[in-house]
Write a protein that holds these residues in place. Structure first.
Motif, PDB file in Angstrom:
ATOM      1  N   GLN A 118       0.836  -1.200   0.000  1.00 19.63           N
ATOM      2  CA  GLN A 118       0.000   0.000   0.000  1.00 19.63           C
ATOM      3  C   GLN A 118       0.870   1.248   0.000  1.00 19.63           C
ATOM      4  O   GLN A 118       2.050   1.168   0.310  1.00 19.63           O
ATOM      5  N   VAL A 119       0.254   2.413  -0.303  1.00 16.79           N
ATOM      6  CA  VAL A 119       1.006   3.674  -0.228  1.00 16.79           C
ATOM      7  C   VAL A 119       0.996   4.226   1.199  1.00 16.79           C
ATOM      8  O   VAL A 119       1.640   5.224   1.485  1.00 16.79           O
ATOM      9  N   ARG A 120       0.241   3.582   2.085  1.00 20.01           N
ATOM     10  CA  ARG A 120       0.248   3.934   3.517  1.00 20.01           C
ATOM     11  C   ARG A 120       0.446   2.636   4.285  1.00 20.01           C
ATOM     12  O   ARG A 120      -0.134   1.606   3.941  1.00 20.01           O
ATOM     13  N   TYR A 121       1.289   2.685   5.309  1.00 19.71           N
ATOM     14  CA  TYR A 121       1.570   1.461   6.061  1.00 19.71           C
ATOM     15  C   TYR A 121       2.133   1.808   7.430  1.00 19.71           C
ATOM     16  O   TYR A 121       2.571   2.935   7.674  1.00 19.71           O
ATOM     17  N   ALA A 122       2.073   0.842   8.327  1.00 20.16           N
ATOM     18  CA  ALA A 122       2.519   1.035   9.702  1.00 20.16           C
ATOM     19  C   ALA A 122       3.613   0.031  10.029  1.00 20.16           C
ATOM     20  O   ALA A 122       3.671  -1.050   9.442  1.00 20.16           O
ATOM     21  N   LYS A 123       4.470   0.402  10.960  1.00 16.13           N
ATOM     22  CA  LYS A 123       5.510  -0.513  11.434  1.00 16.13           C
ATOM     23  C   LYS A 123       5.716  -0.262  12.923  1.00 16.13           C
ATOM     24  O   LYS A 123       5.776   0.880  13.355  1.00 16.13           O
ATOM     25  N   LYS A 124       5.796  -1.336  13.689  1.00 18.84           N
ATOM     26  CA  LYS A 124       6.090  -1.205  15.119  1.00 18.84           C
ATOM     27  C   LYS A 124       7.594  -1.281  15.300  1.00 18.84           C
ATOM     28  O   LYS A 124       8.265  -2.135  14.725  1.00 18.84           O
ATOM     29  N   MET A 125       8.126  -0.339  16.054  1.00 24.32           N
ATOM     30  CA  MET A 125       9.537  -0.384  16.416  1.00 24.32           C
ATOM     31  C   MET A 125       9.575   0.016  17.882  1.00 24.32           C
ATOM     32  O   MET A 125       9.587   1.199  18.201  1.00 24.32           O
ATOM     33  N   GLU A 126       9.475  -0.983  18.731  1.00 30.70           N
ATOM     34  CA  GLU A 126       9.300  -0.742  20.167  1.00 30.70           C
ATOM     35  C   GLU A 126      10.191   0.371  20.695  1.00 30.70           C
ATOM     36  O   GLU A 126      11.371   0.410  20.374  1.00 30.70           O
ATOM     37  N   PRO A 127       9.633   1.303  21.482  1.00 28.91           N
ATOM     38  CA  PRO A 127       8.234   1.389  21.918  1.00 28.91           C
ATOM     39  C   PRO A 127       7.370   2.211  20.956  1.00 28.91           C
ATOM     40  O   PRO A 127       6.257   2.572  21.292  1.00 28.91           O
ATOM     41  N   TYR A 128       7.883   2.490  19.778  1.00 29.25           N
ATOM     42  CA  TYR A 128       7.201   3.393  18.854  1.00 29.25           C
ATOM     43  C   TYR A 128       6.310   2.699  17.841  1.00 29.25           C
ATOM     44  O   TYR A 128       6.532   1.548  17.474  1.00 29.25           O
ATOM     45  N   LEU A 129       5.332   3.477  17.370  1.00 33.14           N
ATOM     46  CA  LEU A 129       4.556   3.107  16.196  1.00 33.14           C
ATOM     47  C   LEU A 129       4.995   4.079  15.104  1.00 33.14           C
ATOM     48  O   LEU A 129       4.999   5.294  15.316  1.00 33.14           O
ATOM     49  N   LEU A 130       5.396   3.545  13.966  1.00 34.44           N
ATOM     50  CA  LEU A 130       5.795   4.389  12.838  1.00 34.44           C
ATOM     51  C   LEU A 130       4.710   4.304  11.781  1.00 34.44           C
ATOM     52  O   LEU A 130       4.312   3.212  11.372  1.00 34.44           O
TER      53      LEU A 130
END
Length: 199
Positions: A118-130
């Motif tokens: 997708q052109v929008r996406y999420a990634k977890k990088m503890e403790p952050y949400l990107l």
């Protein structure tokens, strides 16, 4: 110094407006080589305008090959030069904003070039949400507008992750966040849209 001692942080390199191939090719190659030499970099984010001008097939081919030279994971978002313009220019050499079907096809090309679902996406990088948001509105007169779908997705991601420190990567700044000497860039075209809903 003290900065060098901070080894426990997560290091993210942010590149914006590479405009490939564009000007300063040697300097751009040097930047890639420098980033590749940094052992502690977890990811490189491309904040849009990866293509130099119109997002043509030729520009995308060059951009994909150039960025394949990175030895770090690469997370891009689209900017206006990656999707919003037609492949041809006016007689006077001015860019023409493309019709929705052309913009859609260029966003598909963007996803393909960087193997994105997708052109929008999420990634977890503890403790952050990107969160990675592309400029993706198919009919906007503005240069940096997200679609209704992306706005709904953003609201949903933020709602599901209340209390999670979140970093949003996007091509344009929010209105009111630029340094005072950069007021000329606070124009409607150069800030994240739809600005009222985003606020």
């Amino acid at each position: 110094g003290a900065w060098g001692a901070e080894k426990d942080g997560t290091h993210i390199v942010v590149l914006s407006d590479l405009h490939l191939p564009g000007k300063n090719k040697a300097m751009k190659q040097q930047a890639i080589a420098t980033i590749n030499s940094w052992e502690d970099v977890k990811m490189v984010v491309g904040l849009g305008d990866l293509c130099s001008d119109l997002g043509t097939d030729e520009e995308y081919n060059h951009t994909r090959k150039f960025l394949a030279g990175l030895n770090k994971p690469f997370y891009p978002v689209a900017g206006n030069h990656d999707y919003i313009y037609d492949d041809s220019k006016t007689e006077a050499g001015r860019r023409i904003k493309a019709i929705p079907s052309v913009r859609k096809a260029k966003l598909e090309k963007f996803k393909e070039a960087f193997s994105l679902p997708q052109v929008r996406y999420a990634k977890k990088m503890e403790p952050y949400l990107l969160l990675f948001l592309s400029t993706d509105d198919l009919g906007s007169k503005y240069l940096a507008q997200i679609s209704e779908e992306s706005l709904a997705w953003l609201e949903n991601e933020l709602g599901e992750n209340k209390g999670v420190p979140t970093i949003i990567f996007f091509h344009a700044p929010l209105r009111g966040t630029l340094m005072s000497e950069n007021q000329s860039a606070e124009r409607e075209d150069f800030v994240a849209q739809p600005e009222t809903k985003l606020r």
